[in-house]
Design an enzyme around this catalytic site. Structure first.
Site, PDB file in Angstrom:
ATOM      1  N   PRO A  14      43.130  58.194  27.715  1.00 16.85           N
ATOM      2  CA  PRO A  14      44.574  58.436  27.793  1.00 16.85           C
ATOM      3  C   PRO A  14      44.924  59.578  28.756  1.00 16.85           C
ATOM      4  CG  PRO A  14      43.916  58.074  25.520  1.00 16.85           C
ATOM      5  CD  PRO A  14      42.650  58.099  26.329  1.00 16.85           C
ATOM      6  N   GLY A  21      42.262  59.187  34.227  1.00 19.99           N
ATOM      7  CA  GLY A  21      42.047  57.922  34.936  1.00 19.99           C
ATOM      8  C   GLY A  21      41.417  58.218  36.283  1.00 19.99           C
ATOM      9  N   ARG A  41      35.134  47.590  44.129  1.00 22.56           N
ATOM     10  CA  ARG A  41      36.209  47.682  45.123  1.00 22.56           C
ATOM     11  C   ARG A  41      36.244  46.440  46.006  1.00 22.56           C
ATOM     12  NH1 ARG A  41      35.371  53.903  45.817  1.00 22.56           N
ATOM     13  NH2 ARG A  41      36.497  54.219  43.886  1.00 22.56           N
ATOM     14  N   ARG A  59      62.266  22.971  51.366  1.00 21.08           N
ATOM     15  CA  ARG A  59      63.633  23.448  51.115  1.00 21.08           C
ATOM     16  C   ARG A  59      64.461  23.388  52.397  1.00 21.08           C
ATOM     17  NH1 ARG A  59      67.171  24.142  46.947  1.00 21.08           N
ATOM     18  NH2 ARG A  59      68.608  25.872  47.374  1.00 21.08           N
ATOM     19  N   GLY A 110      63.815  32.017  47.392  1.00 22.27           N
ATOM     20  CA  GLY A 110      65.195  32.227  46.953  1.00 22.27           C
ATOM     21  C   GLY A 110      65.266  32.378  45.435  1.00 22.27           C
ATOM     22  N   GLU A 151      40.455  50.103  39.876  1.00 17.90           N
ATOM     23  CA  GLU A 151      39.236  50.313  40.692  1.00 17.90           C
ATOM     24  C   GLU A 151      39.481  51.406  41.746  1.00 17.90           C
ATOM     25  OE1 GLU A 151      35.889  49.119  39.929  1.00 17.90           O
ATOM     26  OE2 GLU A 151      37.059  47.469  39.149  1.00 17.90           O
ATOM     27  N   GLU A 211      46.183  55.295  46.645  1.00 21.35           N
ATOM     28  CA  GLU A 211      46.333  56.668  47.152  1.00 21.35           C
ATOM     29  C   GLU A 211      44.927  57.252  47.352  1.00 21.35           C
ATOM     30  OE1 GLU A 211      48.086  55.513  44.485  1.00 21.35           O
ATOM     31  OE2 GLU A 211      49.963  55.327  45.575  1.00 21.35           O
TER      32      GLU A 211
HETATM   33  C1  LIG Z   1      45.542  46.129  33.739  1.00 19.24           C
HETATM   34  C2  LIG Z   1      44.600  47.268  33.875  1.00 19.24           C
HETATM   35  C3  LIG Z   1      43.244  47.081  33.625  1.00 19.24           C
HETATM   36  C4  LIG Z   1      42.366  48.167  33.689  1.00 19.24           C
HETATM   37  N1  LIG Z   1      41.028  47.978  33.369  1.00 19.24           N
HETATM   38  C5  LIG Z   1      40.215  49.059  33.236  1.00 19.24           C
HETATM   39  C6  LIG Z   1      38.879  48.900  32.752  1.00 19.24           C
HETATM   40  O1  LIG Z   1      38.405  47.791  32.484  1.00 19.24           O
HETATM   41  N2  LIG Z   1      38.121  50.015  32.578  1.00 19.24           N
HETATM   42  C7  LIG Z   1      38.593  51.267  32.853  1.00 19.24           C
HETATM   43  O2  LIG Z   1      37.868  52.226  32.665  1.00 19.24           O
HETATM   44  N3  LIG Z   1      39.866  51.452  33.334  1.00 19.24           N
HETATM   45  C8  LIG Z   1      40.684  50.368  33.520  1.00 19.24           C
HETATM   46  N4  LIG Z   1      41.970  50.541  33.976  1.00 19.24           N
HETATM   47  C9  LIG Z   1      42.459  51.893  34.267  1.00 19.24           C
HETATM   48  C10 LIG Z   1      42.563  52.180  35.751  1.00 19.24           C
HETATM   49  O3  LIG Z   1      41.291  52.276  36.326  1.00 19.24           O
HETATM   50  C11 LIG Z   1      43.375  53.471  35.883  1.00 19.24           C
HETATM   51  O4  LIG Z   1      44.698  53.143  35.512  1.00 19.24           O
HETATM   52  C12 LIG Z   1      43.343  54.037  37.271  1.00 19.24           C
HETATM   53  O5  LIG Z   1      42.083  54.621  37.514  1.00 19.24           O
HETATM   54  C13 LIG Z   1      44.420  55.119  37.492  1.00 19.24           C
HETATM   55  O6  LIG Z   1      44.377  56.062  36.476  1.00 19.24           O
HETATM   56  P1  LIG Z   1      45.718  56.516  35.720  1.00 19.24           P
HETATM   57  O7  LIG Z   1      46.437  55.267  35.316  1.00 19.24           O
HETATM   58  O8  LIG Z   1      45.314  57.467  34.641  1.00 19.24           O
HETATM   59  O9  LIG Z   1      46.581  57.231  36.816  1.00 19.24           O
HETATM   60  P2  LIG Z   1      46.534  58.799  37.194  1.00 19.24           P
HETATM   61  O10 LIG Z   1      45.149  59.219  37.448  1.00 19.24           O
HETATM   62  O11 LIG Z   1      47.316  59.546  36.181  1.00 19.24           O
HETATM   63  O12 LIG Z   1      47.342  58.785  38.572  1.00 19.24           O
HETATM   64  C14 LIG Z   1      48.767  58.693  38.631  1.00 19.24           C
HETATM   65  C15 LIG Z   1      49.200  58.659  40.088  1.00 19.24           C
HETATM   66  O13 LIG Z   1      48.772  59.866  40.745  1.00 19.24           O
HETATM   67  C16 LIG Z   1      47.975  59.531  41.883  1.00 19.24           C
HETATM   68  N5  LIG Z   1      46.920  60.544  42.031  1.00 19.24           N
HETATM   69  C17 LIG Z   1      46.083  61.014  41.066  1.00 19.24           C
HETATM   70  N6  LIG Z   1      45.276  61.947  41.568  1.00 19.24           N
HETATM   71  C18 LIG Z   1      45.579  62.072  42.900  1.00 19.24           C
HETATM   72  C19 LIG Z   1      45.065  62.871  43.971  1.00 19.24           C
HETATM   73  N7  LIG Z   1      44.043  63.709  43.816  1.00 19.24           N
HETATM   74  N8  LIG Z   1      45.639  62.728  45.196  1.00 19.24           N
HETATM   75  C20 LIG Z   1      46.649  61.841  45.405  1.00 19.24           C
HETATM   76  N9  LIG Z   1      47.170  61.064  44.418  1.00 19.24           N
HETATM   77  C21 LIG Z   1      46.630  61.175  43.189  1.00 19.24           C
HETATM   78  C22 LIG Z   1      47.397  58.149  41.588  1.00 19.24           C
HETATM   79  O14 LIG Z   1      47.032  57.483  42.782  1.00 19.24           O
HETATM   80  C23 LIG Z   1      48.583  57.514  40.882  1.00 19.24           C
HETATM   81  O15 LIG Z   1      49.508  57.061  41.850  1.00 19.24           O
HETATM   82  C24 LIG Z   1      42.853  49.451  33.999  1.00 19.24           C
HETATM   83  C25 LIG Z   1      44.210  49.633  34.302  1.00 19.24           C
HETATM   84  C26 LIG Z   1      45.077  48.556  34.238  1.00 19.24           C
HETATM   85  C27 LIG Z   1      46.541  48.780  34.522  1.00 19.24           C
END
Ligand SMILES: Cc1cc2nc3c(=O)[nH]c(=O)nc-3n(C[C@H](O)[C@H](O)[C@H](O)COP(=O)(O)OP(=O)(O)OC[C@H]3O[C@@H](n4cnc5c(N)ncnc54)[C@H](O)[C@@H]3O)c2cc1C
Length: 388
Positions: A131, A134, A248, A273, A344, A368, A372
């Site tokens: 939570p 990420g 990736r 269309r 449309g 993945e 950013e």
């Molecule tokens: C449908 C779905 C399936 C997923 N499946 C998996 C899975 O199987 N296993 C798993 O482990 N995870 C999974 N994820 C999680 C996913 O890998 C994370 O959501 C992702 O790594 C981004 O983390 P966050 O959502 O906590 O965003 P955050 O890390 O909170 O980032 C928020 C924003 O800030 C930007 N940001 C953060 N740090 C920086 C920086 N240093 N410089 C510039 N910009 C930055 C990010 O690019 C983003 O735009 C899944 C997510 C989704 C939505």
């Protein structure tokens, strides 16, 4: 259940891709809309994927996998994703778990887990995200405490693909929460479901339906020490992110599929269309959109195959994989948006497939490694490779 042509005995990559093509048309295309709208897990299709060997696509043949190259695997993912992107997630993250074991596991771990993962008997994924962590994976809080021959694990993971339907996960934890640098205190475990490991809740999503994304809760979950990948503490960050390179390329391939799928739908619609007495594809504004979409899709495909081939050669390819992931997933989002506009009002209807691609595409820019972060990776590598 309909018989499915097994992929395993087919040696030629071309024949294998043809088998996938036939399966996509026969099994996926007729089912996708109903399953996606109901957000229902496609159990019968998962069985067919098992029979085709997709759960062992990149696992070596000595462990019962197909042993495919990244390039052939990417082509398979592109083809499937052009019709139904979400189902590729069912085996993509599963293959990341298998890759971590094959690349970093002990001989005993490989012999025990890989054949069952390759057959799809055991299915799962990668549990990294929490939570509060990420992108900043080193900020995870989940901890594993050594007690005799076991580790006792507590904490919560979230957004885990296959979290409900899967039964085993590569679980990233802190074995030394005080370690500096932080990655030295991280370890990766093979974590099958059992006492102390429960599913918190299924997460509701904008798109990427039919595949389960879940919160996983660990309360005094006990794992024997032989579940620590490579039986070495402190290697987990490296082991988990080592697999992300192929991950990736996989996500880039999904982006190519969505970009090509959106283009295919727009191309057909624009010829059917009519407005002002002629098909809309004869209006210059639509022609410009189609040209841009076709160019983006082709460039995305070439970048992705370039990265996959570099991976297969064993060359350093973090920049190439980052470029492919970034470009192909942005191409997916742009093509889905443009295709929806070409449709449309009907693009906004649930009776047309483009609305699904439009809901699915944004995930690819997040998962993945966000786009950013991809740009930061590309830039760092670019500068390193071009010193002043
Ligand atoms: C449908 C779905 C399936 C997923 N499946 C998996 C899975 O199987 N296993 C798993 O482990 N995870 C999974 N994820 C999680 C996913 O890998 C994370 O959501 C992702 O790594 C981004 O983390 P966050 O959502 O906590 O965003 P955050 O890390 O909170 O980032 C928020 C924003 O800030 C930007 N940001 C953060 N740090 C920086 C920086 N240093 N410089 C510039 N910009 C930055 C990010 O690019 C983003 O735009 C899944 C997510 C989704 C939505």
């Amino acid at each position: 259940m309909r018989p499915v042509l097994p992929l395993a005995p087919v040696n030629e990559d071309a024949a294998l891709l043809e088998a996938v093509e036939r399966w996509v048309e026969r099994s996926l295309a007729p089912a996708v809309r109903e399953f996606d709208h109901a957000d229902r897990y496609p159990a019968a299709i998962v069985e067919e994927m098992k029979q085709m060997g997709l759960f062992g696509a990149t696992v070596s043949q000595e462990y019962g996998g197909l042993g495919l190259s990244a390039a052939t695997y990417a082509e398979i993912v592109m083809r499937i994703s052009s019709v139904w992107m979400a189902v590729t997630g069912i085996f993509n993250s599963h293959l990341m778990l298998a890759l971590a074991i094959e690349k970093f596991g002990t001989p005993a771990q490989k012999a025990r887990w890989l054949p069952r993962l390759a057959s799809g008997e055991v299915r799962g994924g990668l549990a990294l995200t929490e939570p509060d962590a990420g992108t900043d994976l080193q900020g995870i809080r989940m901890s594993a405490r050594r007690e005799g021959g076991d580790y006792v694990i507590n904490g919560t993971k979230t957004w885990i693909s296959n979290g409900i339907e899967g039964s085993c996960f590569a679980l990233l934890v802190k074995t030394d929460p005080q370690a500096e640098p932080r990655h030295r205190g991280m370890s990766l475990f093979i974590a099958p479901k059992g006492p102390g490991f429960s599913v918190g809740r299924k997460l509701e999503k904008l798109g990427y339906k039919s595949i389960d994304s879940a919160e996983l809760v660990f309360q005094d979950y006990r794992l024997p020490a032989d579940h620590l990948i490579g039986e070495a503490e402190g290697q987990g960050f490296y082991q988990a992110t080592g697999g992300l390179l192929l991950g990736r390329i996989n996500v880039a391939a999904r982006g190519v599929g969505v970009a090509e799928g959106a283009l295919r739908l727009a191309t057909a619609y624009a010829q059917q269309r009519k407005t002002f007495g002629k098909p809309i594809c004869e209006h210059q504004a639509i022609q410009l959109k189609l040209a841009e979409m076709a160019t983006r899709a082709r460039a995305a495909r070439l970048l992705t195959l370039d990265a996959a081939q570099a991976f297969d050669r064993g060359s350093r390819c973090d920049m190439e994989a980052g470029m492919a992931k970034y470009f192909a997933t942005e191409a997916a989002l742009e093509n889905a948006t443009e295709s929806l506009r070409i449709h449309g009002a009907y693009g906004y209807s649930k009776e047309y497939d483009i609305e699904r691609l439009y809901r699915d595409a944004p995930l690819l820019c997040i998962g993945e490694g966000t786009n950013e972060m991809q740009r930061i990776i590309i830039s760092r590598q670019w500068i390193k490779r071009h010193p002043a």
